[in-house]
Design a protein around this motif. Sequence first.
Motif, PDB file in Angstrom:
ATOM      1  N   UNK A 134      33.363  42.734  29.730  1.00  0.00           N
ATOM      2  CA  UNK A 134      33.928  41.726  30.653  1.00  0.00           C
ATOM      3  C   UNK A 134      35.119  42.346  31.393  1.00  0.00           C
ATOM      4  N   UNK A 135      35.596  41.662  32.411  1.00  0.00           N
ATOM      5  CA  UNK A 135      36.692  42.202  33.227  1.00  0.00           C
ATOM      6  C   UNK A 135      37.426  41.077  33.919  1.00  0.00           C
ATOM      7  N   UNK A 136      38.639  41.392  34.311  1.00  0.00           N
ATOM      8  CA  UNK A 136      39.312  40.559  35.306  1.00  0.00           C
ATOM      9  C   UNK A 136      39.229  41.352  36.603  1.00  0.00           C
ATOM     10  N   UNK A 137      38.578  40.780  37.595  1.00  0.00           N
ATOM     11  CA  UNK A 137      38.366  41.474  38.872  1.00  0.00           C
ATOM     12  C   UNK A 137      39.482  41.116  39.851  1.00  0.00           C
ATOM     13  N   UNK A 138      40.225  42.125  40.282  1.00  0.00           N
ATOM     14  CA  UNK A 138      41.246  41.917  41.302  1.00  0.00           C
ATOM     15  C   UNK A 138      40.696  42.406  42.641  1.00  0.00           C
ATOM     16  N   UNK A 139      40.870  41.629  43.681  1.00  0.00           N
ATOM     17  CA  UNK A 139      40.482  42.084  45.016  1.00  0.00           C
ATOM     18  C   UNK A 139      41.732  42.126  45.889  1.00  0.00           C
ATOM     19  N   UNK A 144      45.898  39.810  51.267  1.00  0.00           N
ATOM     20  CA  UNK A 144      45.307  38.727  50.481  1.00  0.00           C
ATOM     21  C   UNK A 144      44.925  39.289  49.108  1.00  0.00           C
ATOM     22  N   UNK A 145      45.115  38.517  48.060  1.00  0.00           N
ATOM     23  CA  UNK A 145      44.778  38.945  46.697  1.00  0.00           C
ATOM     24  C   UNK A 145      43.917  37.875  46.039  1.00  0.00           C
ATOM     25  N   UNK A 146      42.883  38.308  45.326  1.00  0.00           N
ATOM     26  CA  UNK A 146      42.086  37.359  44.532  1.00  0.00           C
ATOM     27  C   UNK A 146      41.922  37.901  43.124  1.00  0.00           C
ATOM     28  N   UNK A 147      42.032  37.022  42.119  1.00  0.00           N
ATOM     29  CA  UNK A 147      41.749  37.365  40.720  1.00  0.00           C
ATOM     30  C   UNK A 147      40.569  36.514  40.285  1.00  0.00           C
ATOM     31  N   UNK A 148      39.570  37.139  39.665  1.00  0.00           N
ATOM     32  CA  UNK A 148      38.403  36.357  39.218  1.00  0.00           C
ATOM     33  C   UNK A 148      37.964  36.835  37.847  1.00  0.00           C
ATOM     34  N   UNK A 149      37.383  35.919  37.053  1.00  0.00           N
ATOM     35  CA  UNK A 149      36.717  36.377  35.832  1.00  0.00           C
ATOM     36  C   UNK A 149      35.553  37.276  36.249  1.00  0.00           C
ATOM     37  N   UNK A 150      35.367  38.400  35.562  1.00  0.00           N
ATOM     38  CA  UNK A 150      34.325  39.332  36.001  1.00  0.00           C
ATOM     39  C   UNK A 150      33.572  39.979  34.854  1.00  0.00           C
ATOM     40  N   UNK A 151      32.785  40.968  35.236  1.00  0.00           N
ATOM     41  CA  UNK A 151      31.793  41.546  34.344  1.00  0.00           C
ATOM     42  C   UNK A 151      30.472  40.908  34.759  1.00  0.00           C
ATOM     43  N   UNK A 152      29.402  41.702  34.722  1.00  0.00           N
ATOM     44  CA  UNK A 152      28.164  41.262  35.376  1.00  0.00           C
ATOM     45  C   UNK A 152      27.582  39.967  34.809  1.00  0.00           C
ATOM     46  N   UNK A 153      27.523  39.861  33.479  1.00  0.00           N
ATOM     47  CA  UNK A 153      26.961  38.637  32.900  1.00  0.00           C
ATOM     48  C   UNK A 153      27.839  37.417  33.159  1.00  0.00           C
ATOM     49  N   UNK A 154      29.134  37.644  33.284  1.00  0.00           N
ATOM     50  CA  UNK A 154      30.052  36.541  33.615  1.00  0.00           C
ATOM     51  C   UNK A 154      29.776  36.062  35.037  1.00  0.00           C
ATOM     52  N   UNK A 211      40.520  45.666  33.636  1.00  0.00           N
ATOM     53  CA  UNK A 211      40.601  45.127  34.990  1.00  0.00           C
ATOM     54  C   UNK A 211      39.746  45.990  35.900  1.00  0.00           C
ATOM     55  N   UNK A 212      39.255  45.410  36.964  1.00  0.00           N
ATOM     56  CA  UNK A 212      38.668  46.209  38.033  1.00  0.00           C
ATOM     57  C   UNK A 212      39.450  45.866  39.296  1.00  0.00           C
ATOM     58  N   UNK A 213      39.539  46.828  40.198  1.00  0.00           N
ATOM     59  CA  UNK A 213      40.234  46.595  41.462  1.00  0.00           C
ATOM     60  C   UNK A 213      39.291  46.940  42.602  1.00  0.00           C
ATOM     61  N   UNK A 273      25.465  35.295  48.675  1.00  0.00           N
ATOM     62  CA  UNK A 273      26.618  35.880  47.975  1.00  0.00           C
ATOM     63  C   UNK A 273      27.285  36.934  48.862  1.00  0.00           C
ATOM     64  N   UNK A 274      26.478  37.721  49.575  1.00  0.00           N
ATOM     65  CA  UNK A 274      27.029  38.697  50.529  1.00  0.00           C
ATOM     66  C   UNK A 274      27.800  37.944  51.620  1.00  0.00           C
ATOM     67  N   UNK A 275      27.256  36.816  52.034  1.00  0.00           N
ATOM     68  CA  UNK A 275      27.821  36.009  53.117  1.00  0.00           C
ATOM     69  C   UNK A 275      29.164  35.379  52.726  1.00  0.00           C
ATOM     70  N   UNK A 276      29.326  35.017  51.450  1.00  0.00           N
ATOM     71  CA  UNK A 276      30.547  34.326  51.018  1.00  0.00           C
ATOM     72  C   UNK A 276      31.748  35.262  51.110  1.00  0.00           C
ATOM     73  N   UNK A 277      32.912  34.733  51.449  1.00  0.00           N
ATOM     74  CA  UNK A 277      34.083  35.601  51.643  1.00  0.00           C
ATOM     75  C   UNK A 277      34.580  36.176  50.315  1.00  0.00           C
ATOM     76  N   UNK A 278      34.614  35.388  49.249  1.00  0.00           N
ATOM     77  CA  UNK A 278      35.095  35.890  47.961  1.00  0.00           C
ATOM     78  C   UNK A 278      33.968  36.598  47.229  1.00  0.00           C
ATOM     79  N   UNK A 279      34.266  37.769  46.635  1.00  0.00           N
ATOM     80  CA  UNK A 279      33.258  38.534  45.890  1.00  0.00           C
ATOM     81  C   UNK A 279      32.692  37.691  44.764  1.00  0.00           C
TER      82      UNK A 279
END
Length: 309
Positions: free
Chosen positions: A9-14, A30-40, A90-92, A279-285
């Motif tokens: 799992x990861x916390x994804x920072x953009x 702009x900064x975004x933090x999201x719960x991440x990791x592929x299965x998440x 974390x991923x950035x 998903x590609x279309x949405x602004x947030x990863x």
Amino acid sequence: MILTVTLNTAVDLTYHVPTLRRHTTHRVTETQDRPGGKGVNVARVLARLGHPTTVTGFAGGPTGAWLREALSGEPHLKDALVPIGGTTRRTVAVVDAAGGDTTQFNEPGPTVTAAEWEALKKAYASLLPGAEAVALCGSLPPGVPVGAYAHLIREARSAGVPVLLDTSGEPLRRGIAARPDLVKPNAAELADLTGTRDPRHAARAARRRGARAVVASLGAEGLLAETPVGAWRAAPPGPVRGNPTGAGDSVVAGLLAGLAEGADWPDRLVRAAALSAATVHASAAGEYDEAAYRDLAARITATALPGAA
Ligand code: ATP
Ligand code: MG
Ligand code: MG
């Protein structure tokens, strides 16, 4: 419920920057933090589609706590993560506004102990009987044996639960030999696995190695499916501009949602192609655009390919 497993799992920072350059100090716009990791990611998309979904895998340290807190706000999503002594990575992702492209930095993840891996296997075994399908997603953190997915696939198969694998390299190779119901490699992962760049030949080769069905994701060219009951292509009407991070995870979510609802293969592929393009279309990863999803699902068709599967 649908069960997703994310061992890393990861916390994804953009970070969004106007233009990315070396040897330069950047102003982050702009900064975004999201719960991440592929299965998440898969689980979040499934939960937003309204499917009861359970997340397992490892989480630890302050980032692990942040991840769990963020997941607790998601309706339809249940947290069954196994605590570890290490700290969730974390991923950035740095998004260059000028070029529109993304530069990604992924930490390897904390080292998992033998006792923690045993605890995960126990949690997984207790969750399996309640699952209608399971997805095993992403890389393995240090300390987890390379045959981990093969083990989890065998467990799912003996419990009679359909199992999907989305990983790369040696864990994919070993996982396929354990005969998963479905694998979802991208073009590079499939070529690396089989040594052939022709996606159809490669998908057939992956089936011969043990995957019951293969859905290859080919970026803007959409999906190619080789299954025991036929072969299909499903492509978006045209390339979508945006952020492709997590598009593959939305393919997995679309395939699982279709499976859980008893949809046939062409319908599952349409959902997966529409959801991933949205998903590609949405602004947030890793998020999908709801209106784009509905519009694309109505416009995409799956085309049967000639030749025996
Ligand atoms: P991930 O980074 O999530 O692991 P991936 O590399 O596994 O992604 P891709 O093949 O890159 O997966 O993308 C998954 C799917 O998303 C594609 O099969 C396609 O359906 C959709 N997709 C990706 N890029 C585009 C695009 N530019 N336009 C339309 N659809 C796209
Ligand atoms: Mg890709
Ligand atoms: Mg992928």
